[in-house]
Every structure is written in structure tokens, then in C-alpha cells.
Write a protein that holds these residues in place. Structure first.
Motif, PDB file in Angstrom:
ATOM      1  N   GLN A  83       1.330  -1.135   0.124  1.00 27.89           N
ATOM      2  CA  GLN A  83      -0.176   0.265  -0.090  1.00 27.89           C
ATOM      3  C   GLN A  83       1.586   1.327   0.110  1.00 27.89           C
ATOM      4  N   ARG A  84       2.068   1.185   0.738  1.00 25.29           N
ATOM      5  CA  ARG A  84       3.359   2.805   0.887  1.00 25.29           C
ATOM      6  C   ARG A  84       3.346   2.852  -0.719  1.00 25.29           C
ATOM      7  N   LEU A  85       4.652   1.775  -1.289  1.00 25.39           N
ATOM      8  CA  LEU A  85       4.565   1.637  -2.637  1.00 25.39           C
ATOM      9  C   LEU A  85       3.218   2.002  -3.411  1.00 25.39           C
ATOM     10  N   ALA A  86       2.501   1.548  -3.689  1.00 25.26           N
ATOM     11  CA  ALA A  86       1.131   2.642  -4.495  1.00 25.26           C
ATOM     12  C   ALA A  86       0.824   3.549  -4.203  1.00 25.26           C
ATOM     13  N   ASP A  87       1.209   3.604  -3.301  1.00 24.91           N
ATOM     14  CA  ASP A  87       1.209   5.653  -2.664  1.00 24.91           C
ATOM     15  C   ASP A  87       2.096   6.254  -3.132  1.00 24.91           C
ATOM     16  N   LEU A  88       2.820   5.569  -2.764  1.00 23.59           N
ATOM     17  CA  LEU A  88       4.145   6.487  -3.544  1.00 23.59           C
ATOM     18  C   LEU A  88       4.288   6.367  -4.906  1.00 23.59           C
ATOM     19  N   LEU A  89       3.359   5.948  -5.697  1.00 26.38           N
ATOM     20  CA  LEU A  89       3.122   5.819  -7.040  1.00 26.38           C
ATOM     21  C   LEU A  89       2.527   6.434  -8.155  1.00 26.38           C
ATOM     22  N   LEU A  90       1.324   6.266  -7.138  1.00 23.29           N
ATOM     23  CA  LEU A  90       0.080   7.657  -6.915  1.00 23.29           C
ATOM     24  C   LEU A  90       0.598   9.165  -6.562  1.00 23.29           C
TER      25      LEU A  90
END
Length: 152
Positions: A50-57
């Protein structure tokens, strides 16, 4: 999505981010280092994903114009599960983020890549309709591989 300085600092500590020095026409090429975990048995894979997905977004929202996110998997020959989960969650949410996954000298742009088929399908989906900057060959490439997606 809530943007706070504390969250950005925490994400940066987990996933070091750097803008690569590429030609102006490449737009923003952002390298995100994705290291394997030292103790996978104690890792919260879903939280990490989730942290990685949020960072990408967050990077996608922050940058206007051409963008390529390079997920640079280091110190392992296997893409960590949290990377798969992050990309799959973006696909499930119907989002698009121009992304390349690099691991052990291979790229998700390689037509003969031995990266996991499900990961490659996620990358193809996230890149649909986009072209991405290939930092290895220093040129634009189609966001999707020139092979048929894997059934799955």
C-alpha cells in the motif's frame, strides 16, 4: 489521498526515490528503489504494498507531462511480493501509472523477460496507452510488451 510530510518521509525511508538525469524529452524519470526484506516472515506485505502504491500515485499526481516510474528491485533475483501486490492493487482500482520494473538485469519492457507473468501483465495494464522512457536504452518504448499477455 492524504499528503503529509511525515508520510512522505516514511515512504522515502522505505522506498528511496530519485529523479534520474535523462534528456528533457524523456520527462520525469523517477527511480524507486525496492529492496527485498531481510526477514520476510515478519513483514507486513500488504502494508508495504500500500505504501508503494501510494508513493507511485503521489508521484503521478505531482508531475505533469511525461512520466516514467522505474521500480528498481535491488539485491535479489526475485521481485518481492509487495511489488506484485502494489501493482495489482493499482490495476484493480483501474488506475494508470507509467511504470517499468527492473530486476537482476531484466526489464518488464523486454519481450523475452523471465519476470513473473502476472507482474508483466500488471505492468502492461498500467502502461496501456502510454509510452515510457527506457533508461537502459535511453529512448522511448511502448508501454506494453510486444508479446501477447499471459492467460491467467
Amino acid at each position: 489521498m492524504i499528503h503529509t510530510l511525515e508520510k512522505e518521509q516514511a515512504d522515502a525511508a522505505v522506498f528511496p526515490v530519485e529523479r534520474l538525469h535523462e534528456p528533457a524529452e524523456a520527462g520525469a524519470v523517477i527511480n524507486v528503489t525496492c529492496d527485498p526484506t531481510e526477514n520476510p516472515g515478519s513483514m507486513d506485505f500488504e502494508g508495504h504494498a500500500q505504501r508503494l502504491a501510494d508513493l507511485l500515485l503521489e508521484q503521478r499526481e505531482r508531475i505533469s507531462g511525461a512520466l516514467t516510474m522505474v521500480l528498481d528491485v535491488r539485491n535479489t533475483r526475485i521481485v518481492p511480493l509487495y511489488v506484485d501486490l502494489a501493482l495489482a492493487s493499482l490495476v484493480q482500482r483501474g488506475l494508470r501509472v507509467p511504470v517499468i520494473v527492473m530486476c537482476d538485469g531484466e526489464s518488464s519492457l523486454d519481450s523475452e523477460s523471465s519476470l513473473p507473468p502476472a507482474l508483466l501483465d500488471c505492468v502492461d495494464h498500467l502502461n496501456r496507452g502510454a509510452r515510457v522512457w527506457d533508461p537502459r536504452h535511453r529512448r522511448f518504448a511502448p508501454g506494453r510488451r510486444a508479446v501477447e499477455p499471459h492467460a491467467g
